[in-house]
Design a protein around this motif. Structure first.
Motif, short mmCIF file in Angstrom:
data_model
loop_
_atom_site.label_atom_id
_atom_site.label_comp_id
_atom_site.label_asym_id
_atom_site.label_seq_id
_atom_site.Cartn_x
_atom_site.Cartn_y
_atom_site.Cartn_z
N VAL A 213 28.06 44.17 41.69
CA VAL A 213 27.50 42.99 42.37
C VAL A 213 26.24 42.51 41.66
O VAL A 213 26.06 41.31 41.42
N PHE A 214 25.36 43.44 41.30
CA PHE A 214 24.12 43.05 40.63
C PHE A 214 24.40 42.46 39.25
O PHE A 214 23.71 41.53 38.82
N TRP A 269 33.99 47.25 39.79
CA TRP A 269 34.84 46.70 40.84
C TRP A 269 36.29 47.18 40.76
O TRP A 269 36.93 47.42 41.78
N VAL A 270 36.79 47.35 39.56
CA VAL A 270 38.20 47.72 39.39
C VAL A 270 38.38 49.23 39.44
O VAL A 270 39.36 49.73 40.01
N ALA A 271 37.47 49.98 38.82
CA ALA A 271 37.60 51.43 38.77
C ALA A 271 36.32 52.08 39.28
O ALA A 271 35.53 52.64 38.49
N PRO A 272 36.05 52.03 40.59
CA PRO A 272 34.77 52.49 41.12
C PRO A 272 34.66 54.01 41.30
O PRO A 272 33.91 54.47 42.15
N ARG A 273 35.39 54.79 40.53
CA ARG A 273 35.23 56.24 40.57
C ARG A 273 35.67 56.83 39.24
O ARG A 273 36.58 56.32 38.58
N GLY A 274 34.99 57.90 38.85
CA GLY A 274 35.32 58.57 37.61
C GLY A 274 34.63 58.02 36.37
O GLY A 274 34.73 58.61 35.30
N TRP A 275 33.96 56.87 36.52
CA TRP A 275 33.30 56.27 35.38
C TRP A 275 31.78 56.26 35.57
O TRP A 275 31.08 55.44 34.97
N GLY A 276 31.26 57.14 36.39
CA GLY A 276 29.84 57.13 36.70
C GLY A 276 28.95 57.31 35.49
O GLY A 276 27.93 56.63 35.34
#
Length: 362
Positions: A213-214, A269-276
């Motif tokens: 969002v930011f 937005w598309v892959a909001p987990r595992g890419w931290g």
């Protein structure tokens, strides 16, 4: 009487940069600090349980950056004793004078909020005060948020008012500082969520969505500035763009800035987990590079004449070593605060897992 035509020649004088990398470090750290305040509000002010872990990570980002940021600012004054003149000779029409009052108050509010929020988990801190102080967390978070807004206004306005620098003299600058700071704070919180014990997938998802969002706000804000220059709505923006024409370095930099913002937007937005890890590092890189390009690159654009001033970063304290030293101070503080013994660590002997926290960050 015959009039003799006069010839006026403008000579371009190359100047050394006045705002050194110390300034970049200050604006970077203070942007992460105020971003951390706003990211912690769902947990501290709204008391949302699903934001507890993410809020704690934001608090760590907030307090570590808020404490180190003034150190970089004092170093940029060249003679650190100069800060005293802000208090002995207060100037109401100067944004820097107001900043000398706002910044200590902001740092104090972040330390207070951090202590109140983590006090129940730290035995030694819990002893510093009688009774339940949890009712103070919401007022403290509201105070920190208000001061963070003032810091965002002050830090953007003190650069925006410099009319001799067309890249700085734009009303879009304070909001760009705010949005990039928020995205960078989300990135730092993502790193803390991975590094500190008690990694939580839900916290990573929320922080990645927040970073997306930011980043969208960053793209919109940058697009409005670009349109204001191309359409002739803003003379400083138009002059800044004109001075960049034909300069390959600025074209590459603009493309890289848009690419990093799009990476944050799409991944968040598309892959909001595992890419931290990836998104966190990209967000921090993007926030820092924006400030470097703005301050150092903005001073490379000449006030008069054509061409650009050349800046070569020194290796000493006013350049590379200063950047490394600031990061080292922040890292030492982060390690110190994250190593504080928690109540859980003293009372349990179970083996920590990914869902069990034995850390004050939990």
């Amino acid at each position: 009487m015959n009039s003799v035509p006069a010839i006026v020649e403008t000579v371009n004088i190359s100047r050394e940069v006045a705002w050194l990398p110390w300034a970049v470090q200050y604006f970077f750290l203070v942007g992460l600090a105020l971003g951390g305040v706003f990211l912690s509000l769902p947990s501290t002010l709204l008391d949302r349980a699903d934001w507890r872990r993410a809020g704690r990570m934001a608090l760590f980002a907030m307090v570590t950056c808020a404490i180190v940021a003034p150190v970089a600012l004092l170093a940029d004054l060249h003679q650190p004793g100069r800060f005293w003149h802000f208090y002995t000779s207060f100037t109401p029409w100067s944004w820097m004078s107001w900043g000398s009052l706002l910044l200590p108050a902001f740092v104090g509010s972040t330390v207070l909020l951090f202590w109140l929020a983590l006090r129940p988990t730290l035995p030694r801190w819990a002893a510093l005060g009688d009774g339940d102080l949890s009712w103070l967390i919401k007022p403290a978070s509201a105070l920190a948020a208000v001061l963070a807004l003032f810091i965002a206004l002050y830090s953007g306005a003190e650069v925006m008012v410099v009319r001799s620098r067309p890249l700085w003299n734009t009303p879009f600058l304070p909001t760009m500082f705010l949005f990039t700071g928020l995205a960078g704070a989300a990135g730092l919180a993502l790193i803390f969520n991975r590094v500190l014990a008690g990694y939580e997938v839900q916290a990573e998802c929320k922080l990645m969505r927040a970073a997306a969002v930011f980043s969208a706000l960053v793209l919109v804000n940058g697009g409005l500035w670009l349109a204001s220059g191309l359409m002739g709505w803003s003379d400083p923006a138009a002059r800044a763009l004109a001075s960049m024409v034909g300069e390959t370095s600025w074209m590459v930099l603009a493309a890289w800035a848009v690419a990093t913002a799009l990476i944050l937007l799409v991944l968040g937005w598309v892959a909001p987990r595992g890419w931290g890890w990836v998104l966190g590092l990209v967000a921090l890189h993007s926030a820092w590079m924006f400030r470097w390009s703005l301050f150092i690159g903005g001073q490379e654009l000449p006030k008069t004449g054509a061409g650009q001033y050349a800046y070569h970063m020194p290796l000493g304290s006013e350049g590379l070593m200063g950047i490394i030293g600031t990061f080292g101070l922040w890292l030492a503080l982060a390690i110190l605060l994250s190593s504080l013994p928690s109540r859980d660590r003293r009372t349990t002997s179970t083996t920590p897992t990914a869902s069990t926290a034995h850390n004050p960050a939990e």
